[in-house]
Write a protein that holds these residues in place. Structure first.
Motif, mmCIF file in Angstrom:
data_model
loop_
_atom_site.group_PDB
_atom_site.id
_atom_site.type_symbol
_atom_site.label_atom_id
_atom_site.label_comp_id
_atom_site.label_asym_id
_atom_site.label_seq_id
_atom_site.Cartn_x
_atom_site.Cartn_y
_atom_site.Cartn_z
ATOM 1 N N CYS A 149 38.339 32.787 51.163
ATOM 2 C CA CYS A 149 39.315 33.411 50.382
ATOM 3 C C CYS A 149 40.568 33.651 51.285
ATOM 4 O O CYS A 149 40.405 34.842 51.994
ATOM 5 N N CYS A 160 41.092 37.807 50.266
ATOM 6 C CA CYS A 160 40.161 38.887 50.700
ATOM 7 C C CYS A 160 39.498 38.387 51.726
ATOM 8 O O CYS A 160 38.945 39.150 52.632
ATOM 9 N N HIS A 205 36.342 32.421 42.087
ATOM 10 C CA HIS A 205 36.536 33.531 42.640
ATOM 11 C C HIS A 205 37.706 33.943 42.964
ATOM 12 O O HIS A 205 38.008 35.031 42.972
ATOM 13 N N CYS A 221 37.270 38.006 43.130
ATOM 14 C CA CYS A 221 37.888 38.584 44.441
ATOM 15 C C CYS A 221 38.448 40.013 44.247
ATOM 16 O O CYS A 221 38.911 40.388 43.276
HETATM 17 ZN ZN LIG Z 1 38.924 36.755 47.598
#
Ligand SMILES: [Zn+2]
Length: 137
Positions: A24, A27, A36, A41
């Motif tokens: 991601c 994050c 997510h 997240c």
């Molecule tokens: Zn994330």
């Protein structure tokens, strides 16, 4: 608005497109999937908390991006207020996606407070552009 068509890195990898790291962007803790990015997240979770406080809603817990519609349908308020809240939540999804792209492509650091601030200011602009059709608040 359907978010199913958003090509996250994981979705592209499933189509045998080499995209490198699938973490991601926001994050860097988990694989980036649509669910997510918009639900679990930790960056997004803080954004949803800020939006819930601003809209005087109970805490927003999403398990799927489709839960945005479910949350709005379960609100005990007028249809006009539901329409506004839905607009704000969709706007929030768009701003999260924009923040993700800013970090991925422009390497811009994303501040949660800036995302929430943008949703507020763009939300007011959107509300004003709708005229008197949505007279609440
Ligand atoms: Zn994330």
């Amino acid at each position: 608005m359907s978010l199913d068509g958003i090509p996250t890195k994981v979705a592209l990898r499933r189509r045998n497109i080499n995209v490198g790291d699938c973490k991601c962007v926001l994050c860097e803790d988990a694989e980036e999937t649509v669910d997510h990015l918009f639900t679990v997240c930790r960056v997004t979770d803080d954004v949803w908390s800020g939006i819930a406080r601003w809209c005087n809603l109970p805490p927003i817990f999403l398990f799927s991006v489709h839960d945005v519609q479910l949350i709005v349908s379960q609100l005990g308020c007028s249809d006009k207020r539901k329409e506004i809240i839905y607009g704000i939540l969709v706007l929030t999804c768009w701003r999260i996606w924009k923040a993700r792209n800013e970090k991925a492509f422009a390497k811009t650091n994303v501040k949660i407070i800036d995302i929430i601030s943008d949703v507020k200011s763009l939300g007011f602009l959107w509300y004003r552009s709708r005229g008197k059709r949505l007279e609440i608040f």
